[in-house]
Design a protein around this motif. Structure first.
Motif, PDB file in Angstrom:
ATOM      1  N   ALA A  82       0.404  -1.179  -0.366  1.00 13.91           N
ATOM      2  CA  ALA A  82       0.190   0.260   0.110  1.00 13.91           C
ATOM      3  C   ALA A  82       1.115   1.073  -0.069  1.00 13.91           C
ATOM      4  O   ALA A  82       1.423   1.306   0.633  1.00 13.91           O
ATOM      5  N   THR A  86      -1.700   4.841   3.239  1.00 15.09           N
ATOM      6  CA  THR A  86      -3.122   4.479   2.995  1.00 15.09           C
ATOM      7  C   THR A  86      -2.610   3.091   3.559  1.00 15.09           C
ATOM      8  O   THR A  86      -2.072   2.904   4.121  1.00 15.09           O
ATOM      9  N   TRP A  89      -3.879   1.152   9.900  1.00 17.36           N
ATOM     10  CA  TRP A  89      -3.144   1.503  10.410  1.00 17.36           C
ATOM     11  C   TRP A  89      -2.167   0.982  10.372  1.00 17.36           C
ATOM     12  O   TRP A  89      -1.741  -0.020  11.718  1.00 17.36           O
TER      13      TRP A  89
END
Ligand SMILES: NC(=O)c1ccc[n+]([C@@H]2O[C@H](COP(=O)([O-])OP(=O)(O)OC[C@H]3O[C@@H](n4cnc5c(N)ncnc54)[C@H](O)[C@@H]3O)[C@@H](O)[C@H]2O)c1
Length: 340
Positions: A82, A86, A89
């Motif tokens: 990613a 993004t 978390w």
């Protein structure tokens, strides 16, 4: 998408192959996917902590191995990483945020306190890590070798321990995170024993107050200091825990607000974080019959369970100088539970 131990429980449940394997394991254990609804956003591996041994690490490894055996082509299909900022978390260290600062963290051997101590230390702070559990504190110091962590094995309700904590901190305490706390058995007032009431109030209220009382004179002299108390959803409402724990966490909110007013303008800020459900090893005693049954129906409002690192993100923000304009705030770090 390839599944792993860091995929969320929801991703496992919704996956055609992973969901079938996971469902079979849950069925064997007498559990269901519905019961795991609050944990949908947690990485599968967090179930080890959340379940207090009922879902051991071997079970997670077994699930991943079974999935890889059944869907080898899937497992090899490595999704592109990613883009930064993004995807799910992940804890992002802010280098140097606590450099040159001494931060006392209670309850540092486990759960939320451990995550706070670890994050402050990795962000350059000198941590005085306090807990009853000496061996687990030693493990923390070892895990953070290279960082500055001073372990104090002691009881926050004892004056000797509080003195020892202050001695270990030295000349200056920049911040205090009052995290240590214990649960009750969800009992209503008529089920409360004196022992439960006294224990819960002693640790959650007396211990929190004693550490605050100990660090404030130094902070007043330095005209600077930040205190973050850990309250709970049970400090905001009457439906999250038993009478003793609820009363104790309302008292933590009271201590926080009173001190915010008392010390406003002195350079001392006092705030609290109210966590919702968090996957930690916190010991939950056998439930009292009346209170446990009464509270059960309110638990459906919990939007999800967080990780200790999620809470450390909120708490370290309040411990940091970026909390500059916050005083007396009770920050609900609960995924929105308190808004329901
Ligand atoms: N886990 C949750 O769902 C949740 C939710 C809301 C609030 N909280 C609060 O968060 C705080 C941390 O909880 P956790 O879930 O990380 O629990 P935890 O049990 O994983 O960690 C608490 C630590 O505090 C230590 N401790 C307890 N009494 C102590 C004492 N007298 N002196 C020194 N250390 C002591 C314990 O040894 C333990 O290591 C507590 O105040 C708890 O009430 C937790």
């Amino acid at each position: 998408m390839a599944l792993s131990a860091s995929s969320t429980v929801g991703e496992w449940i919704d996956h055609p192959v992973g969901g079938r394997i996971f469902g079979a394991v849950l069925e064997q254990a007498g559990a269901s996917a519905e019961a795991l609804a609050p944990a949908r956003n947690l990485p599968l591996g967090q179930l080890v902590t959340l379940s207090n041994g009922q879902f051991p690490a071997e079970m997670v490894d077994g699930l991943v191995a079974a999935y890889r055996a059944e869907a080898p082509e899937d497992a090899e299909d490595d999704a592109p990483a990613a883009a930064p900022g993004t995807g799910p978390w992940v804890e992002q260290i802010i280098p140097g945020r606590f450099t040159g600062q001494t931060v006392i963290v209670t309850g540092a051997a486990s759960g939320i306190g451990r995550a706070v101590a670890s994050r402050v230390a990795r962000e350059g702070g000198r941590v005085v890590a306090v807990d009853l559990a000496k061996e687990k504190l030693d493990e923390l110091v070892e895990a953070l070798s290279g960082a500055e962590v001073v372990a104090v094995a002691g009881d926050i309700t004892s004056s000797e321990s509080v003195e020892e904590i202050l001695r270990a901190a030295g000349d200056r305490v920049d911040a205090l995170a009052n995290v240590a706390g214990i649960m009750d058995d969800m009992g209503a007032v008529h089920e409360l024993t004196d022992a439960t009431w006294e224990r819960v109030m002693r640790v959650n209220v007396d211990g929190t107050m004693r550490l605050m009382r100990a660090v404030v004179p130094g902070m007043l002299a330095a005209r600077s200091g930040r205190i973050v108390n850990v309250a709970s959803e049970a400090g905001l409402r009457g439906s999250a825990a038993g009478a003793a724990y609820t009363a104790s966490k309302h008292a933590v909110v009271g201590l926080t607000k009173s001190s915010a007013v008392m010390y406003a303008g002195t350079g001392i800020q006092v705030n609290a974080v109210a966590p919702g459900g968090v996957a930690t090893g916190i010991r939950v005693p056998a439930q009292a019959e009346f209170g446990g049954a009464r509270l059960g129906k309110f638990m459906g409002n919990i939007p999800g369970v967080a990780t200790a690192e999620h809470l450390a993100a909120s708490i370290t923000f309040l411990l940091s100088r970026d909390a500059v304009n916050l005083n007396g705030a009770i920050v609900a770090s609960d995924g929105g539970w308190s808004a329901v």
